[in-house]
Write a protein that holds these residues in place. Structure first.
Motif, mmCIF file in Angstrom:
data_model
loop_
_atom_site.group_PDB
_atom_site.id
_atom_site.type_symbol
_atom_site.label_atom_id
_atom_site.label_comp_id
_atom_site.label_asym_id
_atom_site.label_seq_id
_atom_site.Cartn_x
_atom_site.Cartn_y
_atom_site.Cartn_z
ATOM 1 N N ARG A 69 0.872 -1.154 0.000
ATOM 2 C CA ARG A 69 0.000 0.000 0.000
ATOM 3 C C ARG A 69 0.918 1.215 0.000
ATOM 4 O O ARG A 69 1.596 1.477 0.990
ATOM 5 C CB ARG A 69 -0.769 -0.050 1.313
ATOM 6 C CG ARG A 69 -2.128 0.499 1.320
ATOM 7 C CD ARG A 69 -2.687 0.100 2.677
ATOM 8 N NE ARG A 69 -3.073 1.278 3.412
ATOM 9 C CZ ARG A 69 -4.311 1.750 3.389
ATOM 10 N NH1 ARG A 69 -5.231 1.161 2.668
ATOM 11 N NH2 ARG A 69 -4.622 2.807 4.091
ATOM 12 N N PRO A 70 0.996 1.921 -1.114
ATOM 13 C CA PRO A 70 1.911 3.064 -1.120
ATOM 14 C C PRO A 70 1.487 4.114 -0.093
ATOM 15 O O PRO A 70 0.296 4.331 0.111
ATOM 16 C CB PRO A 70 1.806 3.610 -2.542
ATOM 17 C CG PRO A 70 0.685 2.914 -3.191
ATOM 18 C CD PRO A 70 0.292 1.747 -2.379
ATOM 19 N N GLU A 109 -1.932 1.562 -9.470
ATOM 20 C CA GLU A 109 -1.257 0.267 -9.440
ATOM 21 C C GLU A 109 0.107 0.403 -10.069
ATOM 22 O O GLU A 109 0.295 1.211 -10.979
ATOM 23 C CB GLU A 109 -2.045 -0.762 -10.248
ATOM 24 C CG GLU A 109 -3.221 -1.347 -9.514
ATOM 25 C CD GLU A 109 -4.000 -2.300 -10.392
ATOM 26 O OE1 GLU A 109 -5.184 -2.514 -10.095
ATOM 27 O OE2 GLU A 109 -3.440 -2.812 -11.388
ATOM 28 N N GLN A 144 -0.637 -1.251 -4.818
ATOM 29 C CA GLN A 144 -2.041 -1.060 -5.163
ATOM 30 C C GLN A 144 -2.736 -0.237 -4.085
ATOM 31 O O GLN A 144 -2.564 -0.497 -2.891
ATOM 32 C CB GLN A 144 -2.710 -2.429 -5.246
ATOM 33 C CG GLN A 144 -4.014 -2.429 -5.990
ATOM 34 C CD GLN A 144 -4.536 -3.849 -6.089
ATOM 35 O OE1 GLN A 144 -4.922 -4.434 -5.093
ATOM 36 N NE2 GLN A 144 -4.512 -4.408 -7.281
ATOM 37 N N ARG A 145 -3.486 0.755 -4.520
ATOM 38 C CA ARG A 145 -4.279 1.531 -3.576
ATOM 39 C C ARG A 145 -5.337 2.277 -4.365
ATOM 40 O O ARG A 145 -5.088 2.674 -5.500
ATOM 41 C CB ARG A 145 -3.386 2.518 -2.826
ATOM 42 C CG ARG A 145 -4.076 3.125 -1.619
ATOM 43 C CD ARG A 145 -3.110 3.682 -0.620
ATOM 44 N NE ARG A 145 -3.850 4.296 0.474
ATOM 45 C CZ ARG A 145 -3.292 4.880 1.508
ATOM 46 N NH1 ARG A 145 -1.989 4.944 1.601
ATOM 47 N NH2 ARG A 145 -4.023 5.408 2.459
ATOM 48 N N SER A 146 -6.500 2.454 -3.776
ATOM 49 C CA SER A 146 -7.512 3.209 -4.508
ATOM 50 C C SER A 146 -8.239 4.188 -3.606
ATOM 51 O O SER A 146 -8.261 4.042 -2.386
ATOM 52 C CB SER A 146 -8.478 2.269 -5.210
ATOM 53 O OG SER A 146 -8.969 1.326 -4.316
ATOM 54 N N ASP A 171 -11.485 2.890 3.037
ATOM 55 C CA ASP A 171 -11.359 2.405 1.660
ATOM 56 C C ASP A 171 -11.159 0.899 1.606
ATOM 57 O O ASP A 171 -11.502 0.262 0.640
ATOM 58 C CB ASP A 171 -10.290 3.172 0.875
ATOM 59 C CG ASP A 171 -8.938 3.174 1.522
ATOM 60 O OD1 ASP A 171 -8.068 3.868 1.011
ATOM 61 O OD2 ASP A 171 -8.759 2.489 2.536
ATOM 62 N N ASN A 196 -13.354 -1.036 -1.081
ATOM 63 C CA ASN A 196 -12.657 -1.665 -2.190
ATOM 64 C C ASN A 196 -12.544 -3.167 -1.964
ATOM 65 O O ASN A 196 -11.844 -3.606 -1.070
ATOM 66 C CB ASN A 196 -11.273 -1.016 -2.301
ATOM 67 C CG ASN A 196 -10.384 -1.742 -3.278
ATOM 68 O OD1 ASN A 196 -10.867 -2.466 -4.143
ATOM 69 N ND2 ASN A 196 -9.087 -1.564 -3.118
ATOM 70 N N GLU A 248 1.179 10.628 5.305
ATOM 71 C CA GLU A 248 1.779 9.344 5.681
ATOM 72 C C GLU A 248 3.247 9.250 5.305
ATOM 73 O O GLU A 248 3.970 8.433 5.839
ATOM 74 C CB GLU A 248 1.047 8.199 4.952
ATOM 75 C CG GLU A 248 -0.423 8.121 5.259
ATOM 76 C CD GLU A 248 -1.155 7.166 4.318
ATOM 77 O OE1 GLU A 248 -2.330 6.891 4.591
ATOM 78 O OE2 GLU A 248 -0.563 6.703 3.316
#
Lengths: 131, 147
Positions: free
Chosen positions: A26-27, A64, A88-90, B3, B7, B99
């Motif tokens: 998860r960035p 992504e 991946q993160r949204s 999220d 998701n 973050e």
């Protein structure tokens, strides 16, 4: 096993039990807003422009990317903080964002996204005239 | 924050499952004891170390820094990587997430005993610092032919 997964390898059991999507990075992101839009900065070290995949589906923005790890043949992992090569993160955007006009840049593993607000929705300064 | 609930690909249960696997790996299997210089998970920057018979590769995941700010030194088999990452904070902007790491960092890595401190190369591409340390010739495995 290809050379990309060599350093990120885990137990053989994990590979069997866990679907591919579970093992993602998860960035880390910074997100801030000013009057004209939102800026998102994401740390994605090892990702090149070609391996970056940005999508907007309805109101979901998904980021992504795959790491380009140049691992020599026969390398054995002795220590790994990073155990997968996929990011991946949204995020869910809101209606006033102009998804057609998103600008993206990638520099030294940092992705920067600029999501402008629709022109008609940008705040206007209202002049108050004192007679 | 939510999220992971919205998701489906990063669903809450997947995260728990991953956490469980990681815990198992740490506690039950403990295949190798942790190094005396090991740091807590999530320390910046993350590092991967791999070895081949003739070299040791260290990958340091430090995106968005000026490579001239990096200070890499090796003393026998101790590799020290220090540097600084300064983030520019937008004045007057409204921050929702903050973050990303900001500040000075330093990590010390214990390399195998046989590394050659005279033959070290480093390059910085796409936010990854890649340090290659050659191993001394004598330490490499030798094939002994049977006559």
């Amino acid at each position: 096993m290809n050379d990309k997964t060599a350093v990120a390898k885990t137990h053989p059991d994990d590979v069997k039990e866990v679907s591919k999507v579970t093992r993602v990075l998860r960035p880390q992101v910074d997100i801030f807003e000013d009057t004209s839009g939102i800026t998102l900065l994401a740390d994605m070290p090892g990702v090149t422009k070609e391996q970056l995949n940005l999508k907007v589906d309805k109101e979901t923005l998904s980021i992504e990317g795959d790491m380009d790890t140049r691992i020599p043949e026969g390398m054995e992992a002795v220590y790994s903080d990073v155990r997968t090569t996929r990011y991946q993160r949204s995020f869910v955007l809101s209606g006033e964002m102009d998804t057609e006009k998103i600008e993206a840049g990638l520099h030294d593993g940092v992705l920067s996204l600029r999501i402008p607000k629709r022109a008609e929705l940008q705040p206007r300064k209202i002049e108050v005239r004192v007679e | 924050m939510f999220d992971s609930l919205i998701n489906p690909e990063g669903s809450l249960f997947n995260d728990f499952r991953r956490m469980q696997l990681e815990m198992d790996e740490l506690i039950a299997n403990g295949r190798w004891p942790s190094s005396i210089r090991a740091v807590a998970q999530g320390t910046f920057p993350p590092i991967n170390v791999g070895t081949t018979p003739d070299r040791v590769d260290v990958f340091v995941f430090v995106p968005g820094i000026d490579s001239s700010s990096l200070d890499i030194s090796i003393q026998r088999n101790l590799l020290t990587i220090a540097g600084v990452r300064r983030l520019i904070t937008e004045e007057g902007a409204n921050y929702y997430r903050n973050e990303r790491f900001d500040g000075e960092f330093r990590r010390v890595i214990t390399l195998p005993e046989d590394v050659d401190q005279e033959h070290v190369e480093a390059d910085y591409t796409n936010g990854v610092l890649h340090v290659v340390i050659q191993r001394r010739e004598v330490a490499r495995p030798k094939q002994i032919p049977v006559n």
